[in-house]
Design an enzyme around this catalytic site. Structure first.
Site, PDB file in Angstrom:
ATOM      1  N   ARG A 159       0.885  -1.177   0.000  1.00 15.41           N
ATOM      2  CA  ARG A 159       0.000   0.000   0.000  1.00 15.41           C
ATOM      3  C   ARG A 159       0.915   1.217   0.000  1.00 15.41           C
ATOM      4  NH1 ARG A 159      -5.462   1.280   3.333  1.00 15.41           N
ATOM      5  NH2 ARG A 159      -6.184   0.008   1.599  1.00 15.41           N
ATOM      6  N   HIS A 196      -7.055   1.098  -6.795  1.00 16.29           N
ATOM      7  CA  HIS A 196      -7.296   0.185  -5.673  1.00 16.29           C
ATOM      8  C   HIS A 196      -7.891  -1.116  -6.234  1.00 16.29           C
ATOM      9  CE1 HIS A 196      -7.687  -1.180  -1.684  1.00 16.29           C
ATOM     10  NE2 HIS A 196      -8.578  -0.348  -1.190  1.00 16.29           N
ATOM     11  N   GLN A 200      -9.739  -3.831  -3.942  1.00 13.33           N
ATOM     12  CA  GLN A 200     -11.067  -3.391  -3.524  1.00 13.33           C
ATOM     13  C   GLN A 200     -12.086  -3.683  -4.614  1.00 13.33           C
ATOM     14  OE1 GLN A 200     -12.214  -1.807  -0.551  1.00 13.33           O
ATOM     15  NE2 GLN A 200     -14.135  -2.358  -1.533  1.00 13.33           N
ATOM     16  N   ASP A 232     -17.346   7.075  -2.236  1.00  9.25           N
ATOM     17  CA  ASP A 232     -16.143   6.948  -1.407  1.00  9.25           C
ATOM     18  C   ASP A 232     -15.920   8.293  -0.724  1.00  9.25           C
ATOM     19  OD1 ASP A 232     -13.726   6.124  -0.290  1.00  9.25           O
ATOM     20  OD2 ASP A 232     -12.580   6.256  -2.149  1.00  9.25           O
ATOM     21  N   CYS A 255     -16.443   1.568  -0.279  1.00 11.65           N
ATOM     22  CA  CYS A 255     -15.282   0.716   0.044  1.00 11.65           C
ATOM     23  C   CYS A 255     -14.960   0.736   1.540  1.00 11.65           C
ATOM     24  CB  CYS A 255     -14.080   1.171  -0.764  1.00 11.65           C
ATOM     25  SG  CYS A 255     -13.662   2.901  -0.494  1.00 11.65           S
ATOM     26  N   ARG A 287     -13.408  -8.753   0.397  1.00 10.93           N
ATOM     27  CA  ARG A 287     -11.970  -8.472   0.252  1.00 10.93           C
ATOM     28  C   ARG A 287     -11.187  -9.746   0.550  1.00 10.93           C
ATOM     29  NH1 ARG A 287     -10.052  -3.282   0.763  1.00 10.93           N
ATOM     30  NH2 ARG A 287      -8.087  -4.270   0.192  1.00 10.93           N
TER      31      ARG A 287
HETATM   32  N1  NVA Z   1     -10.062   6.765  -1.553  1.00  8.78           N
HETATM   33  C1  NVA Z   1      -9.752   6.267  -0.250  1.00  8.78           C
HETATM   34  C2  NVA Z   1      -9.924   4.790  -0.196  1.00  8.78           C
HETATM   35  C3  NVA Z   1      -9.687   4.159   1.136  1.00  8.78           C
HETATM   36  C4  NVA Z   1      -9.838   2.681   1.112  1.00  8.78           C
HETATM   37  C5  NVA Z   1      -8.340   6.674   0.122  1.00  8.78           C
HETATM   38  O1  NVA Z   1      -7.441   6.552  -0.713  1.00  8.78           O
HETATM   39  O2  NVA Z   1      -8.122   7.106   1.254  1.00  8.78           O
HETATM   40  N1   CP Z   2     -11.329  -0.302   1.824  1.00  4.14           N
HETATM   41  C1   CP Z   2     -10.081  -0.373   2.319  1.00  4.14           C
HETATM   42  O1   CP Z   2      -9.090  -0.561   1.585  1.00  4.14           O
HETATM   43  O2   CP Z   2      -9.999  -0.270   3.669  1.00  4.14           O
HETATM   44  P1   CP Z   2      -8.694  -0.050   4.534  1.00  4.14           P
HETATM   45  O3   CP Z   2      -8.119   1.283   4.137  1.00  4.14           O
HETATM   46  O4   CP Z   2      -9.159  -0.085   5.945  1.00  4.14           O
HETATM   47  O5   CP Z   2      -7.721  -1.150   4.216  1.00  4.14           O
END
Ligand code: NVA
Ligand code: CP
Length: 295
Positions: free
Chosen positions: A103, A130, A133, A214, A254, A282
């Site tokens: 990540r 992502h 997801q 989101d 998500c 997931r």
């Molecule tokens: N768009 C959000 C998704 C979190 C799972 C972010 O990048 O923070």
């Molecule tokens: N949806 C998602 O990726 O959640 P987290 O950021 O908690 O991993």
């Protein structure tokens, strides 16, 4: 299949449908309490430069259920590009583990990491996309709607990383997607001809089978939060906006969600909300990716 899982657009429809089929089988095996230890003795390194609940736990539990093990690596301890160059970390981890879930703050770092890694790399979210997801989301839509082709998917809000992967999935799997964003927040890249863009929430949500949103402020954009709250104010999925979608529409997010911002408490807690199915999926979808890449 490719060696890494970095973006859905790297895969064909058959590849993705194959992963979804495997995810369904793995989900059933878990329900039937049948052990599937195909990754026995294998280790996944999980490198996180941003916070996580779902991604971390689902990958860790997934590896355990497949007979393997996962190691959490905190981004600021590893110090990618700071304490040590990305390419060195990739080559060092490749000597220890059988796969890496990453990540990243920057998608370019995931791409560079995967060039130097000799073990499979899985994108666990970047500033660009992502894919894990959205693979789970496609499984969720299949379960609730029985098909993907021709499904009217309305994504409302910020043209962000989740939106980018949803657009890739729409193109590959033949969903009809409408992306509804305020001016200035449309996705940076739109490749697909079956994605329509509009700034009009009412027109965009009309007749949708799936309504997806989101957060308005993604991880790393916290300094813009006040401005974003103003710019997105009329893009909240309220009960009255959701009622314009198809009467059997499902609501997706998500997570984590900000109730009272991109969605009201009433919509996310409604019978039509499938957000916790998405979160559960997931696990099953990522296990399919792990089996495919590390098995
Ligand atoms: N768009 C959000 C998704 C979190 C799972 C972010 O990048 O923070
Ligand atoms: N949806 C998602 O990726 O959640 P987290 O950021 O908690 O991993």
């Amino acid at each position: 299949m490719l060696k890494h899982f970095l973006a859905l657009e790297d895969f064909s429809k058959d590849d993705i449908m194959g992963l979804l089929k495997e995810a369904v089988d793995l989900k059933q095996a878990l329900r039937d309490r049948k052990a599937v230890s195909v990754l026995s003795g294998k280790v996944l390194g999980m490198l996180f430069e941003k916070p996580s609940t779902r991604t971390r736990i689902s990958f860790e539990v997934g590896m355990l259920q497949l007979g393997g093990h996962a190691i959490y690596l905190k981004g600021d301890e590893v110090g990618l590009g700071d304490r040590e160059p990305v390419q060195d970390v990739a080559r060092v981890l490749s000597r220890y583990v059988d796969g890496v879930m990453f990540r990243a703050k920057s998608h370019a770092d995931i791409e560079q990491f995967s060039e130097f890694s000799t073990v499979p790399v899985i994108n666990g979210l970047s500033d660009y996309n992502h894919p894990c997801q959205v693979l789970a989301d496609m499984l969720t839509i299949l379960e609730h709607k029985g098909r993907l082709e021709g499904i009217k998917l309305c994504y409302m809000g910020d043209g962000n990383n989740v939106c980018q992967s949803l657009m890739a999935a729409a193109e590959i799997l033949d969903l009809e997607m409408t992306v509804v964003c305020p001016e200035g927040y449309f996705p940076s890249i739109v490749r697909s001809s079956n994605v329509r863009l509009t700034p009009d929430p009412v027109e965009g949500i009309q007749g949708a089978d799936v309504v997806y949103t989101d957060v308005w402020t993604s991880m790393g954009q916290e300094a813009e939060r006040i401005k974003r709250l103003q710019d997105f104010a009329s893009y909240s999925i309220t009960e009255s906006l959701f009622s314009i979608a198809d009467s059997k529409a499902i609501f997706m997010h998500c997570l984590p969600a900000h109730r009272g911002e991109e969605v009201t408490n009433g919509v996310i807690e409604s019978e039509q909300s499938v957000v916790f199915d998405q979160a559960e999926n997931r696990l099953h979808a990522q296990k399919a990716v792990l089996v495919s890449l590390l098995g």
